[in-house]
Design an enzyme around this catalytic site. Structure first.
Site: not given
Ligand code: TAP
Length: 476
Positions: A182, A256, A290, A387
């Site tokens: 997804k 991650e 991240c 963050e």
């Molecule tokens: P999230 O809100 O956590 O979303 C990540 C993914 O999870 C999206 O596909 C999201 O769908 C989905 N999701 C949301 N709620 C969920 C649930 N309850 N159960 C399962 N999946 C769910 O993060 P984001 O805003 O997309 O990304 C930013 C964050 O990711 C930052 O904190 C960043 O540090 C972290 N990040 C970490 C890394 C590594 S490698 N450590 C790399 C990239 C990003 P939707 O998009 O539809 O909400």
């Protein structure tokens, strides 16, 4: 900022975007069973790019069933045969990288010079790397006959849509697993393009399934009883919710999560080189990284010299059209993310830190944030602890290496860190003391598929990349 010369932007006509996309299940694109859709917009223009199917729990179930059915034959293929598919996918990615780079920049907002020169080469490299492992699993040091886990449910964020897909899908397929992935709601298009590449490569039906949707789609995928492995990249908050969902099941999980990396500059560091590393560390990909070097720790004696040079360099950064090859900082991925960045920056000011940004004209449509620097930051400030995931740098100072280590480690995260010094012994001393999964010295944001990546503490568990990345998809 004004420019005498503005090169022609990369044309969006390079890539065909369909007005609507279905879910990719069992090798076919099909609408969601209840017909629901959502729109994906370009964050640099707010233009609707396409309408995409919103998968519900029935669709998740169909996708998992397709992956389960495909698993029998896929896992029984000799590794050398699976490798052929992965090599083919890697080559098609290279051949179609111009289309993919434009698509990624349109849907995500990142500058074309980054999607073209960083994301896409790394995506192809990841598939090539894991293609090379597929027939050598018996020699990976896990003992004889390591076995795949089954169906992998993978959920990825919006900051590196295609690269995070590659990090998830390449090792899963190389080890004989099948996949339901997804993508994030705001960046579904490159994953759907990738689905088409799977067809072009002749990948057997059901081996890769792409289901678009929101957080609820991700939650049903993770909770599905026939998913054997969960791989998640995203926020620490959602990562914790997923850990609770899989607790007590036999699902294997890798997480991650977020970061708040320290980029540590000592007084003997080459200042110009450090400035480039700081700029790359926090402004690459609008700071939606991240492992971004979001906390600059500078030794007090070189603070003034470094900050002067950094401000001069920041004033040269060009913010604007992601398809312009001269753009350094593109659009913020969504209105929600822009609101989160703005709120934290306002908190920084309210708590007494000093905000600075170069004079910078921002486009009227779309979501933008100027490269921003905070000085006078203390450990207690929210901008030093939370963050921000945007182009905002918090500057703290230190006097001794011990104090640098103490401050760098004073965070719930532990994903990455940077050390700038001429002294090799100090680099090694620091690297041993820092609680971070990845440590760069005299460079920042360097990635290689052969190198494992992952965090300490609330930055997650498990490693992706390298030989370590195979283990997450194998019963050993
Ligand atoms: P999230 O809100 O956590 O979303 C990540 C993914 O999870 C999206 O596909 C999201 O769908 C989905 N999701 C949301 N709620 C969920 C649930 N309850 N159960 C399962 N999946 C769910 O993060 P984001 O805003 O997309 O990304 C930013 C964050 O990711 C930052 O904190 C960043 O540090 C972290 N990040 C970490 C890394 C590594 S490698 N450590 C790399 C990239 C990003 P939707 O998009 O539809 O909400």
């Amino acid at each position: 900022m004004t420019f005498d010369y503005a090169p022609a932007p990369e044309s969006r006509s390079v890539v065909d975007i369909a007005p609507s996309y279905g879910l990719f299940i069992d090798g076919e694109f099909a609408p969601a069973s209840d017909g629901k859709v959502f729109k994906t917009v370009s964050p640099s223009s707010e233009e609707v790019l396409s309408e995409v199917a919103q998968a519900g729990s029935d669709d998740v179930d169909r996708a998992v069933k397709a992956a389960r059915k495909a698993f029998e034959k896929w896992s029984a293929l000799p590794g050398a045969e699976r490798a052929k598919y992965l090599f083919r996918i890697a080559r098609i990615i290279q051949e179609r990288s111009r289309e993919l780079a434009v698509l990624e920049s349109l849907d995500n907002g990142k500058p074309i010079c980054e999607s073209r020169d960083a994301d896409l080469p790394l995506v192809a490299a990841h598939f090539f790397y894991y293609a090379g492992w597929a027939d050598k699993l018996d020699h990976a040091g896990y003992g004889p006959n390591p076995r795949p886990l089954g169906v992998a449910g993978q959920v990825i964020p919006w900051n590196f849509p295609l690269l995070m897909l590659a990090w998830k899908i390449a090792p899963a397929l190389a080890t004989g697993n099948t996949v339901v992935l997804k993508p994030a709601e705001t960046t579904p298009l490159s994953a759907l393009f990738f689905a088409d590449i799977c067809r072009q490569a002749g990948l057997p039906k059901g081996v890769v399934n792409i289901i678009t949707g929101d957080g609820s789609t991700g939650a049903s995928l993770v909770a599905h009883p026939d998913v054997n492995k969960v791989a998640f990249t995203g926020s620490t908050e959602v990562g914790k919710a997923i850990a609770r969902t899989v607790a007590g099941t036999d699902k294997k999980v890798t997480l991650e999560l977020g970061g708040k990396a320290a980029n540590i500059v000592f007084d003997d560091a080459p200042i110009d080189q450090a400035v480039e590393g700081i700029v790359n560390g926090i402004f690459f990909n609008q700071g939606h990284v991240c492992c971004a070097g979001s906390r600059l720790l500078v030794q007090e004696s070189v603070q003034d010299e470094l900050l002067d040079a950094l401000k001069r360099r920041m004033a040269t950064l060009r913010v604007g059209d992601p398809l312009d090859k001269n753009t350094d900082i593109g659009a913020i991925n969504s209105a929600e993310q822009l609101a989160r960045i703005t709120a934290l920056v306002e908190a920084g000011e309210a708590e007494g830190a000093e905000r600075w940004a170069p004079a910078c004209e921002l486009p009227s449509a779309g979501y933008w944030f100027a490269p921003t620097l905070f000085t006078g930051v203390t450990q207690a400030h929210r901008i030093a602890r939370e963050e921000i995931f945007g182009p905002v740098l918090s500057v703290l100072t230190f006097r001794t290496p011990e104090e640098a280590v103490e401050k760098a480690n004073n965070t719930p995260y532990g994903l990455s860190a940077g050390i700038w010094t001429e002294k090799g012994s100090r680099m090694l001393w620091m690297a041993n003391k820092l609680r971070a999964g990845v440590i760069w010295s005299n460079t920042f944001n360097k990635f290689d598929p052969a190198s494992p990546f992952g965090g300490y503490k609330e930055s997650g568990s498990g490693r992706e990349g390298g030989r370590h990345g195979l283990e997450a998809y194998l019963n050993v």
